[in-house]
Design a protein around this motif. Structure first.
Motif, PDB file in Angstrom:
ATOM      1  N   HIS A  30     -13.509 -37.015   5.617  1.00 55.88           N
ATOM      2  CA  HIS A  30     -12.816 -37.541   6.789  1.00 55.88           C
ATOM      3  C   HIS A  30     -12.230 -36.354   7.523  1.00 55.88           C
ATOM      4  CE1 HIS A  30     -13.110 -41.692   5.394  1.00 55.88           C
ATOM      5  NE2 HIS A  30     -12.741 -41.265   4.198  1.00 55.88           N
ATOM      6  N   CYS A  54      -9.997 -40.079  12.963  1.00 57.60           N
ATOM      7  CA  CYS A  54     -11.040 -39.451  12.145  1.00 57.60           C
ATOM      8  C   CYS A  54     -12.283 -39.446  13.012  1.00 57.60           C
ATOM      9  CB  CYS A  54     -11.293 -40.233  10.859  1.00 57.60           C
ATOM     10  SG  CYS A  54     -12.735 -39.613   9.969  1.00 57.60           S
ATOM     11  N   HIS A 109     -15.461 -41.318  11.667  1.00 60.32           N
ATOM     12  CA  HIS A 109     -15.496 -42.781  11.595  1.00 60.32           C
ATOM     13  C   HIS A 109     -14.829 -43.393  12.829  1.00 60.32           C
ATOM     14  CE1 HIS A 109     -15.841 -41.482   7.298  1.00 60.32           C
ATOM     15  NE2 HIS A 109     -16.917 -42.222   7.468  1.00 60.32           N
ATOM     16  N   MET A 160     -11.300 -45.684  12.860  1.00 63.89           N
ATOM     17  CA  MET A 160     -10.368 -44.966  11.968  1.00 63.89           C
ATOM     18  C   MET A 160      -9.391 -44.150  12.812  1.00 63.89           C
ATOM     19  SD  MET A 160     -11.364 -42.730   8.624  1.00 63.89           S
ATOM     20  CE  MET A 160     -10.089 -42.322   7.425  1.00 63.89           C
TER      21      MET A 160
HETATM   22 CU   LIG Z   1     -13.109 -40.978   8.276  1.00 60.75          CU
END
Ligand SMILES: [Cu+2]
Length: 159
Positions: free
Chosen positions: A100, A139, A142, A146
């Protein structure tokens, strides 16, 4: 979820940070006027930021993963801090096989910093904000799900 920082009086030391490269960096001189970030030092509060697997291929539900792809979230997604109060954010990447990252944006959407969060690691940084406002974090791996926000409040008024 709402996490308001109480006066925790935590004095702590950051763990060693992963190496930075050109894609991953702490705030530069200009960005440090808005937020300064240090790998070590004293903090008055600490927040643990988890990377949560909401729906993933290993554990499903498989219909959800088929429709949305794998879904991750930060927890908490909302953090409130006070201006000029050093606050340690400790990121726990809970996933054994997923990277991440943590990208912090200024209220005008300028990217201030970008950290890489490696699988099964903890990484601590001490954040001191110098401006009030709403700072979004992401992030980048994602998106669009996210994300989170840091609300920077003015210093507490004297009693
Ligand atoms: Cu992530």
């Amino acid at each position: 979820m709402l996490t308001i920082l109480a006066a925790l009086s935590v004095v702590a030391r950051a763990e060693a940070a992963p190496p930075m490269d050109k894609h991953f960096y702490l705030p530069d001189a200009a960005a440090s006027k808005i937020v300064s970030v240090a790998k070590a030092g004293n903090a008055e509060a600490e927040v643990i930021v988890l990377t949560e697997a909401v729906a993933i291929k290993e554990t499903g539900p498989k219909e959800t993963v088929a429709k949305f792809g794998e879904v991750y979230a930060f927890s908490p997604t909302f953090i409130a801090v006070r201006r000029e109060v050093p606050t340690m954010l400790t990121f726990w990447n809970l996933q054994p096989d997923d990277e991440h990252d943590f990208m912090l944006a200024a209220p005008d959407s300028t990217v201030l910093m970008h950290l890489k969060l490696m699988p099964l690691t903890k990484a601590s940084y001490i954040f001191t904000f110098h401006e009030d406002g709403i700072f979004n974090f992401y992030c980048a791996v994602h998106q669009p799900e996210m994300n989170g926000q840091i609300l920077v409040l003015p210093p507490a008024s004297p009693k």
